[in-house]
Motif scaffolding. Structure first.
Motif, short mmCIF file in Angstrom:
data_model
loop_
_atom_site.label_atom_id
_atom_site.label_comp_id
_atom_site.label_asym_id
_atom_site.label_seq_id
_atom_site.Cartn_x
_atom_site.Cartn_y
_atom_site.Cartn_z
N GLY A 108 0.89 -1.07 0.06
CA GLY A 108 0.02 -0.04 -0.09
C GLY A 108 0.99 1.42 -0.02
O GLY A 108 2.10 1.16 0.49
N PRO A 109 0.28 2.47 -0.46
CA PRO A 109 1.13 3.52 -0.58
C PRO A 109 1.57 4.23 0.65
O PRO A 109 2.45 4.97 0.68
N PHE A 110 0.77 3.72 1.78
CA PHE A 110 1.05 4.53 3.06
C PHE A 110 1.82 3.30 4.10
O PHE A 110 1.70 3.80 5.37
N ASP A 111 2.29 2.29 3.61
CA ASP A 111 2.82 1.13 4.56
C ASP A 111 3.81 1.81 5.28
O ASP A 111 4.60 2.48 4.78
N GLY A 112 3.65 1.42 6.72
CA GLY A 112 4.84 1.76 7.62
C GLY A 112 4.77 3.10 8.21
O GLY A 112 5.30 3.33 9.39
N LYS A 113 3.71 3.67 7.88
CA LYS A 113 3.27 5.08 8.55
C LYS A 113 2.65 4.86 10.12
O LYS A 113 1.82 4.27 10.17
N ALA A 114 3.38 5.33 10.98
CA ALA A 114 3.11 5.19 12.22
C ALA A 114 2.74 6.52 13.08
O ALA A 114 2.52 6.49 14.39
N ASP A 115 2.81 7.61 12.36
CA ASP A 115 2.53 8.83 13.17
C ASP A 115 0.85 9.03 13.15
O ASP A 115 0.40 10.24 12.77
N ILE A 116 0.11 8.05 13.23
CA ILE A 116 -1.53 8.15 13.13
C ILE A 116 -1.96 7.74 14.53
O ILE A 116 -1.57 7.11 15.38
N ALA A 117 -3.18 8.55 14.68
CA ALA A 117 -3.77 8.11 16.05
C ALA A 117 -5.27 8.06 15.52
O ALA A 117 -6.02 8.70 14.71
#
Length: 115
Positions: free
Chosen positions: A38-47
């Motif tokens: 997916g284009p946003f894989d690894g994004k971890a700054d999400i709440a």
């Protein structure tokens, strides 16, 4: 790292698991493993904010609703894990067709003796 407001849960975006990518579109000549990305894989700054019943959203969308990630439980750090959902992502077919073009171009260059 995102600052959490009261009740919010940290989340991380991950590649699709079997439940998300099974029966998803994959053009000829493209390894099926490409469907998982997916284009946003690894994004971890999400709440993520739970609803009134305490449940987390089943699906989160990005890119104006064109890319979907599906809730898949919690990881060892207590973060909500959302996995790329190609079957729910309206942009998936177009992205995969673009990937197919890259694979075809690479195969053509290789056949011509290039890299």
């Amino acid at each position: 790292m995102a600052t959490l407001l009261r009740g919010e849960v940290r989340a991380i975006l991950q590649p699709a698991g079997l439940a998300q990518y099974q029966d998803a579109y994959c053009p000829p000549g493209v390894p099926f493993a490409e469907v998982r990305r997916g284009p946003f894989d690894g994004k971890a700054d999400i709440a993520v904010r739970p609803d009134a019943d305490g449940e987390l959203p089943k699906v989160m969308t990005f890119g104006g609703g064109r890319v979907a990630y599906e809730y898949d439980g919690r990881d060892g750090q207590g973060r909500a894990v959302y996995r790329y959902a190609p079957r729910l992502s309206p942009s998936h077919r177009d992205v995969m067709n673009g990937v197919a073009e890259v694979y075809a171009e690479h195969a053509l260059n290789k056949a011509k003796g290039g890299q």
